[in-house]
Design a protein around this motif. Structure first.
Motif, PDB file in Angstrom:
ATOM      1  N   SER A 146       1.922   9.033  -0.529  1.00 22.80           N
ATOM      2  CA  SER A 146       2.790   7.875  -0.738  1.00 22.80           C
ATOM      3  C   SER A 146       1.987   6.668  -1.207  1.00 22.80           C
ATOM      4  CB  SER A 146       3.528   7.550   0.558  1.00 22.80           C
ATOM      5  OG  SER A 146       4.331   6.404   0.400  1.00 22.80           O
ATOM      6  N   SER A 147       0.805   6.442  -0.547  1.00 18.15           N
ATOM      7  CA  SER A 147      -0.046   5.318  -0.949  1.00 18.15           C
ATOM      8  C   SER A 147      -0.574   5.511  -2.363  1.00 18.15           C
ATOM      9  CB  SER A 147      -1.206   5.188   0.037  1.00 18.15           C
ATOM     10  OG  SER A 147      -2.089   4.173  -0.358  1.00 18.15           O
ATOM     11  N   THR A 148      -0.935   6.754  -2.682  1.00 22.15           N
ATOM     12  CA  THR A 148      -1.418   7.045  -4.032  1.00 22.15           C
ATOM     13  C   THR A 148      -0.332   6.815  -5.073  1.00 22.15           C
ATOM     14  OG1 THR A 148      -2.925   8.696  -3.121  1.00 22.15           O
ATOM     15  CG2 THR A 148      -2.478   8.812  -5.477  1.00 22.15           C
ATOM     16  N   SER A 149       0.896   7.187  -4.717  1.00 22.11           N
ATOM     17  CA  SER A 149       2.015   6.981  -5.641  1.00 22.11           C
ATOM     18  C   SER A 149       2.255   5.496  -5.894  1.00 22.11           C
ATOM     19  CB  SER A 149       3.274   7.637  -5.077  1.00 22.11           C
ATOM     20  OG  SER A 149       4.385   7.405  -5.917  1.00 22.11           O
ATOM     21  N   ASP A 150       2.191   4.684  -4.809  1.00 20.14           N
ATOM     22  CA  ASP A 150       2.384   3.232  -4.978  1.00 20.14           C
ATOM     23  C   ASP A 150       1.290   2.641  -5.870  1.00 20.14           C
ATOM     24  OD1 ASP A 150       4.568   3.432  -3.346  1.00 20.14           O
ATOM     25  OD2 ASP A 150       3.484   2.852  -1.524  1.00 20.14           O
ATOM     26  N   ASN A 151       0.022   3.065  -5.630  1.00 22.74           N
ATOM     27  CA  ASN A 151      -1.073   2.565  -6.460  1.00 22.74           C
ATOM     28  C   ASN A 151      -0.914   2.992  -7.916  1.00 22.74           C
ATOM     29  OD1 ASN A 151      -2.298   1.373  -4.239  1.00 22.74           O
ATOM     30  ND2 ASN A 151      -3.513   3.204  -3.768  1.00 22.74           N
ATOM     31  N   ALA A 152      -0.439   4.217  -8.112  1.00 26.76           N
ATOM     32  CA  ALA A 152      -0.229   4.698  -9.480  1.00 26.76           C
ATOM     33  C   ALA A 152       0.841   3.881 -10.185  1.00 26.76           C
ATOM     34  CB  ALA A 152       0.151   6.174  -9.458  1.00 26.76           C
ATOM     35  N   ASN A 153       1.895   3.485  -9.463  1.00 30.32           N
ATOM     36  CA  ASN A 153       2.939   2.647 -10.066  1.00 30.32           C
ATOM     37  C   ASN A 153       2.394   1.293 -10.486  1.00 30.32           C
ATOM     38  OD1 ASN A 153       4.923   4.619  -9.724  1.00 30.32           O
ATOM     39  ND2 ASN A 153       5.461   3.906  -7.664  1.00 30.32           N
ATOM     40  N   ILE A 155      -0.787   0.556 -11.143  1.00 31.01           N
ATOM     41  CA  ILE A 155      -1.708   0.750 -12.273  1.00 31.01           C
ATOM     42  C   ILE A 155      -0.944   0.982 -13.564  1.00 31.01           C
ATOM     43  CG2 ILE A 155      -3.471   2.301 -13.192  1.00 31.01           C
ATOM     44  CD1 ILE A 155      -4.410   2.738 -10.303  1.00 31.01           C
ATOM     45  N   THR A 156       0.124   1.758 -13.495  1.00 28.04           N
ATOM     46  CA  THR A 156       0.927   2.029 -14.695  1.00 28.04           C
ATOM     47  C   THR A 156       1.556   0.752 -15.234  1.00 28.04           C
ATOM     48  OG1 THR A 156       1.400   4.252 -13.871  1.00 28.04           O
ATOM     49  CG2 THR A 156       2.817   3.401 -15.616  1.00 28.04           C
ATOM     50  N   ASN A 158       0.466  -2.369 -14.764  1.00 25.42           N
ATOM     51  CA  ASN A 158      -0.589  -3.212 -15.339  1.00 25.42           C
ATOM     52  C   ASN A 158      -1.057  -2.681 -16.683  1.00 25.42           C
ATOM     53  OD1 ASN A 158      -0.519  -4.872 -13.089  1.00 25.42           O
ATOM     54  ND2 ASN A 158      -2.135  -3.730 -12.014  1.00 25.42           N
TER      55      ASN A 158
END
Length: 327
Positions: A146-153, A155-156, A158
């Motif tokens: 879940s944390s990785t998904s939030d960070n990916a969102n 980053i995407t 930005n």
């Protein structure tokens, strides 16, 4: 009512079959719980046992070697698992072995799997606590995902904003991509940098050659590196300094003499500036010459005189004798 023989036989068969089943069950359960083998207890500490229960199997390198004997909560973050291991297997389990809790298959019971160690040669002893490996639970894995998904969102988003600004020509990268003049200038700059770098490399190479030649004894610097030559040069310089001082003294004396001559002092100035003295010196010299000539004439006359003729002949013979002896 008396039982018939058939009923007695049936009852006996039932009791015998029941006894066989009872004994088999006891043996099976006892074998499962290692009741008939000599066992030794060892421990492992875990932060989460993931549903492990008493009686679950303990495996060593994929082989069932014991069961879970006891599970005890030590504190809020540590759980002690006591395992009963067959004594014949203990010599193969080393002190650096690692215990982990895994499932027996996809949906099977939880088991304790002991992984052999690599560095220790000493086997575990009864009551020892071996190392443990706590695996990541499904809940922790889901939190990480879940944390990785939030960070990916983030980053995407930005990255999308950055690419939009680049496309619009904003920022340094956008200017480099969309400004043709700036791109040409940058290309020319890189070209000149390459030329400069090449020239610098050649200069450095030439400088290295010059430095290498400095050690050659045929060069001035190479000669100066010879301590004997350096000492001779120091002596020459010292002599030159001394000679320079003496030359300065001679020049000063000469200047003083010339000054005296100009001021009318000294015999040279007197001789050069007094015409009467010069005439007297000339007259004296003439008189001396005349006297010398007359003296020569008198000597010649004496040679002809009979009184001195014998003396001069004797002098002539001795002179000739000396000349002959030299020859």
């Amino acid at each position: 009512m008396e039982k018939t023989s058939n009923q007695k036989i049936q009852l006996g068969l039932f009791v015998l079959l029941g006894s066989i089943l009872f004994i088999g069950a006891i043996y099976f359960v006892g074998n499962k719980q290692d009741m008939f083998n000599k066992t030794i207890e060892i421990n492992a500490l875990f932060s989460n046992i993931n549903g492990l229960q008493k009686g679950n199997n303990v495996r060593f390198s994929g082989i069932n070697v014991g069961t879970v004997q006891e599970i005890e909560i030590v504190n809020d973050s540590t759980i002690r698992v006591e395992m009963k291991i067959e004594q014949s297997i203990m010599e193969h389990i080393k002190k650096d072995a690692v215990a982990s809790i895994t499932s027996d298959g996809l949906v099977g019971n939880m088991i304790v799997n002991i992984i052999p160690g690599n560095h220790s040669n000493n086997p575990v002893q009864p009551g020892d606590t071996i190392l443990s490996l706590n695996k990541v639970t499904t809940e922790e894995l889901m939190k990480t995902l879940s944390s990785t998904s939030d960070n990916a969102n983030v980053i995407t988003a930005n990255l999308a904003e950055i690419t939009t600004q680049i496309t619009r020509g904003k920022g340094t990268v956008g200017m480099l991509i969309n400004d043709a003049d700036l791109s040409d200038d940058l290309r020319q700059t890189i070209h000149y940098l390459k030329i400069t770098s090449r020239g610098t490399s050649e200069s450095v190479a030439n400088l290295n050659k010059i430095i290498n030649k400095l050690d050659n004894k045929d060069n001035v610097i190479g000669v100066l590196q010879d301590t004997a030559v350096a000492q001779n040069i120091k002596n020459v310089i010292a002599n030159l300094e001394k000679s320079s001082g003496q030359i300065d003294q001679v020049v000063n004396n000469l200047n003083s003499t010339i000054t005296n001559m100009k001021e009318g002092k000294g015999a040279i100035n007197y001789l050069s500036n007094d015409p009467k003295l010069v005439k007297q010196i000339d007259s004296t010299m003439n008189t001396i010459n005349q006297a010398s000539n007359k003296l020569n004439e008198n000597l010649e006359a004496l040679k002809s005189n009979f009184l001195f003729r014998g003396y001069y002949k004797k002098q002539a013979k001795e002179k000739n004798k000396k000349i002959n002896e030299k020859k």
